[in-house]
Design a protein around this motif. Structure first.
Motif, PDB file in Angstrom:
ATOM      1  N   GLN A   1       6.121  38.936 138.871  1.00  0.00           N
ATOM      2  CA  GLN A   1       4.768  39.321 139.262  1.00  0.00           C
ATOM      3  C   GLN A   1       3.774  38.802 138.219  1.00  0.00           C
ATOM      4  OE1 GLN A   1       5.476  43.626 139.629  1.00  0.00           O
ATOM      5  NE2 GLN A   1       5.064  43.424 141.826  1.00  0.00           N
TER       6      GLN A   1
ATOM      7  N   LYS B   1      -0.260  41.908 138.839  1.00  0.00           N
ATOM      8  CA  LYS B   1       0.569  42.256 139.986  1.00  0.00           C
ATOM      9  C   LYS B   1      -0.086  41.971 141.335  1.00  0.00           C
ATOM     10  CE  LYS B   1       3.273  45.749 137.523  1.00  0.00           C
ATOM     11  NZ  LYS B   1       3.834  47.104 137.555  1.00  0.00           N
TER      12      LYS B   1
ATOM     13  N   ASN C   1       7.581  42.098 133.888  1.00  0.00           N
ATOM     14  CA  ASN C   1       7.405  42.107 135.342  1.00  0.00           C
ATOM     15  C   ASN C   1       8.369  41.182 136.085  1.00  0.00           C
ATOM     16  OD1 ASN C   1       5.248  43.986 135.329  1.00  0.00           O
ATOM     17  ND2 ASN C   1       3.812  42.328 134.790  1.00  0.00           N
TER      18      ASN C   1
END
Length: 837
Positions: free
Chosen positions: A750, A754, A717
């Motif tokens: 993230q 998220k 991420n």
């Protein structure tokens, strides 16, 4: 003959459209006619999903081979590929993606019709992993180009000005002034509406809108008759993040850096038929330092030359805020109400420290003056909207009533301290107070009626009442503590009011014909009544009323391979207002005095445009060429006063022509790396039409700008994004405004499924100071100015979302007031106005 000359460019466009089928057919005959077609619809509602992204994937390698974008009716065609086995993937924001079974295509089966493909609404649960389809950063639609700002993570901690710099066909200077294809005469809307803060000064308004709250920027280069006739360059619509979700959320976004920080909180509550939004955003700018140098040469009547040299250090501090409360209510299935109240503030303090002015006659020093200049630019504004929308059983049929009240209060003051040799001895002080207010009230009616399949009739009416006021005065004080005494001269101390009443009606017709052709034409009529008055003098300010017919025409053809060619013609008018009209004399720099002109006429522009869009192997490309002819163009004009001071005001020059092009492309190199960029250029030709060699002026030249954006998704991420932008010098009637460039790099991570993100950003990290060079040239004036700015910045970004939402299918479109009728602008070094500098 005059009419024929005006229509000739457009007739050439029609000719190009007519021969395009022949050219396209000859190209297609050389290749196998493999094609896949279908229609994308929403599951359960059977309504088309316009502009869904369709990709053709090689079943063995997984590579993207070709693709298309669904049209307004949800239909798509994929072409330009060879025989093989493929999968069709379809995606659109807010819907679950579709993956077809393996499809084999070859000489025995060259064409495949998939029929209707249903997409289900995508559920969102923020307490779990969020699944969101990634849309392209740039989208090309039938009538506009869209930049999806919500997908650009480098914008965290920025504002709408930063977003505008990334949008194709737009250019933003260092002061935040926006232009489209070289024209600053544009309309800027926020969610389809324009408020007094935008009308007063676009550059300052954009600084109040946080980048994190912007969903997309829509660029409309050829507006239809539905839009106000003003804005010769086109229309920019800033779409903020809205949703049709049920539940409650709280979003926190913040950024802290060397030269600026921000903090924003936004809450949403939707229960049943009623929804509320409450939000606020504050942004501070500090430690913004730079420099100013000016070399001014004036030729006297006796042939001698006066040389004026100026230099100073500059400092700026600023504070922006925007706060809003919104409400919407679903009365029943077909009737809806929306209302909102928003407040904004802007406090800017600009200083020039040690402004040294040396004046030479030939090589002899005549005077040396030392000054400090302190400029305060403050305002607060309020917007109140109330809208009613009625839909019908018949799809797309709609009636709406929209209203807007907006008020902007402004304070634009400066104090000029003149020293007697050293900074310890103040000889005198000059103060200018300029209090302004801009108020407007608007009512608008719109009716959309689909009269047959593929045929839509739209018509409506609108009335805008505006009043702008400026109360300005000059004062002189002796020494450091001497009392300020007002100058008893109506040219320096007066009250000015400007009333404008615009009444308009329009009709627009949209039709599809000959299978692949689409037509949209319209006519708008506007009548403008203006009154202006100086309270303390009897200056002649009589301004005649006028009426205008404004036609528009858009024609497009969808080619057999899914590509599209479009042509457009429209006539636009630009009424002078605010910055250009205010008679307050701005003498913050005594060597460069400026003043507005209350007697300016509107400028009239004819626009011709031709564009071509294509999609091939994961790459979208758009080519556009255009011609713009403006009569009565409003331009700054400089002359020399008796005391060798350069005086700037605004006049309607004879003619301004622009011949331009733009190319932009969006490339998906893989599922993790994307790249997009654009190049914009035009040739400007300006001429004021005067024969007296002392006042005659003309100028021409090329103007180029470009931008490049790259995005790379890393494991776990992480995301890396880079951006760069450069703009060449701008052509003006009496010289050139300097070009500049900038770049940034952002790394974000993230976390917590998220819900949040944290990152680090750097801007202009290889450059200590940008230096922008501008020049002015007339028969009696030669001037070169250099403005320096230290805008290297490092920042830390943080975002977090709290709450749980579930998706509810949207049942209507939001309507609102769209005022798009004033010419913005002015110059940062001297445009005296009610609400800028």
């Amino acid at each position: 003959m005059k009419i024929l000359n005006q229509l000739l460019p457009f007739l050439m466009i029609i000719f190009l459209l007519a021969i395009q089928p022949i050219q396209a057919q000859s190209q297609v005959n050389d290749k196998p006619k493999y094609r896949i077609s279908g229609k994308v619809i929403e599951k359960g509602k059977e309504e088309p999903i316009p502009y869904a992204a369709v990709a053709l994937i090689d079943a063995e390698t997984g590579k993207n081979v070709a693709g298309a974008v669904a049209d307004f009716g949800g239909e798509f065609v994929i072409a330009n590929f060879g025989e093989g086995t493929y999968q069709v993937q379809i995606s659109f924001m807010g819907f679950e993606s579709f993956n077809s079974p393996a499809i084999s295509i070859g000489p025995d089966k060259p064409t495949i019709e998939l029929g209707s493909i249903s997409l289900s609404t995508e559920a969102v649960a923020l307490q779990e992993v969020t699944v969101m389809g990634q849309r392209d950063l740039i989208e090309e639609k039938v009538d506009r180009t869209i930049y999806n700002a919500e997908n650009d993570k480098t914008l965290i901690g920025g504002d709408a000005t930063d977003v505008m710099r990334r949008v194709p066909m737009l250019s933003v200077d260092m002061d935040g002034n926006v232009s489209m294809r070289g024209s600053s005469n544009i309309l800027v809307l926020i969610n389809g509406k324009q408020s007094a803060i935008v009308a007063s000064n676009v550059a300052d308004a954009l600084k109040q809108i946080p980048a994190e709250e912007i969903k997309s920027i829509e660029v409309i280069t050829s507006p239809s008759a539905k839009y106000d006739a003003e804005g010769t360059g086109g229309v920019i619509n800033i779409v903020t993040k809205k949703n049709n979700l049920q539940g409650a959320t709280l979003n926190i976004n913040s950024s802290a850096g060397l030269r600026g920080s921000n903090l924003g909180l936004n809450a949403n509550l939707k229960q049943g038929k009623m929804g509320w939004t409450l939000g606020g955003f504050g942004r501070a700018g500090y430690n913004i330092i730079g420099s100013f140098d000016n070399n001014q040469m004036v030729t006297n009547a006796d042939g001698t030359t006066l040389n004026i040299l100026q230099s100073a250090d500059t400092r700026s501090n600023m504070m922006f805020g925007r706060y809003n409360l919104g409400w919407d209510y679903d009365i029943d299935k077909y009737n809806f109400l929306t209302a909102s109240v928003s407040f904004g503030l802007r406090n800017m303090n600009n200083k020039q420290d040690g402004l040294l002015t040396d004046t030479y006659l030939e090589d002899q020093l005549l005077t040396s003056i030392l000054r400090d200049v302190d400029i305060r630019n403050l305002n607060n504004n309020v917007d109140v909207n109330f809208n009613y929308t009625k839909t019908y059983e018949k799809p797309m049929k709609e009636f709406s009533i929209s209203s807007l009240f907006s008020q902007n209060n402004l304070t634009n003051d400066f104090v000029n301290s003149i020293y007697n040799g050293t900074f310890e001895d103040v000889a005198s002080r000059i103060k200018n107070n300029n209090l302004g207010r801009n108020r407007e009230f608007t009512v608008q009616l719109d009716y959309v009626n689909p009269i047959a399949k593929g045929k839509i009739l739209e018509y409506g009416a609108k009335n805008i009442l505006r009043r702008a006021e400026s109360d300005f005065a000059y004062f002189i004080g002796q020494g450091t503590d001497g009392e300020f005494v007002q100058i008893d001269d109506t040219a320096f101390s007066n009250e000015f009011s400007y009333d404008q009443n615009v009444t308009a009606a329009y009709a627009s017709y949209t039709s599809s014909f000959l299978k692949n052709y689409s037509f949209k034409g319209g006519l708008r009529y506007e009548y403008t009544a203006i009154t202006a008055d100086f309270r303390n003098s009897e200056l002649d300010t009589e301004i005649p009323s006028y009426g205008l017919f404004v036609p528009s025409l858009n024609l497009s053809r969808k080619l057999s391979n899914g590509n599209m060619i479009k042509a457009a013609f429209n006539r636009r008018v630009q009424r002078p207002f605010l910055n250009f009209l205010n008679p307050n004399i701005n003498a913050a720099n005594p060597q460069q005095i400026s003043q507005g002109n209350p007697l300016l006429d509107p400028e009239l522009t004819d626009n011709y445009e031709l564009s071509y869009s294509t999609f091939t192997k994961g790459m979208t490309i758009n080519f556009t060429t255009y011609f713009r002819n403006t009569t009565g163009s409003i331009q700054p004009v400089r002359t020399v006063m008796d005391d060798d001071v350069i005086f700037t005001t605004f006049e309607n020059i004879g003619q301004e022509r622009a011949y331009g092009f733009s190319i932009f492309s969006n490339i998906n190199l893989s599922g993790k790396f994307s790249l997009n960029g654009s190049i914009d250029g035009y040739f400007a030709d300006l001429n004021n039409g005067l024969s007296d060699p002392l006042y005659a002026a003309s100028n021409q030249g090329f103007v180029l700008s470009g931008r490049l954006f790259a995005n790379y998704s890393l494991p776990n991420n992480w995301q890396l994004q880079a951006f760069s932008f450069a703009r060449g010098r701008q052509v003006q009637l009496q010289g050139f405004a300097g070009g500049f460039g900038m770049y940034s790099l952002n790394l974000n991570k993230q976390f917590n499924e998220k819900r949040g993100s944290i990152g680090f950003g750097a801007e202009n990290f290889f450059t200590t100071e940008f230096r922008i060079r501008s020049e002015l040239s007339t028969p009696t004036i030669m001037q070169q100015s250099v403005m320096g700015m230290r805008n290297m910045n490092f920042k830390i970004n943080f975002n977090y979302r709290i709450g749980k939402l579930s998706m509810e299918p949207s049942r209507r479109k939001r309507r609102g007031v769209t005022n798009d009728d004033i010419k913005e602008g002015g110059e940062s070094n001297g445009a005296a106005n009610m609400n800028n500098n």
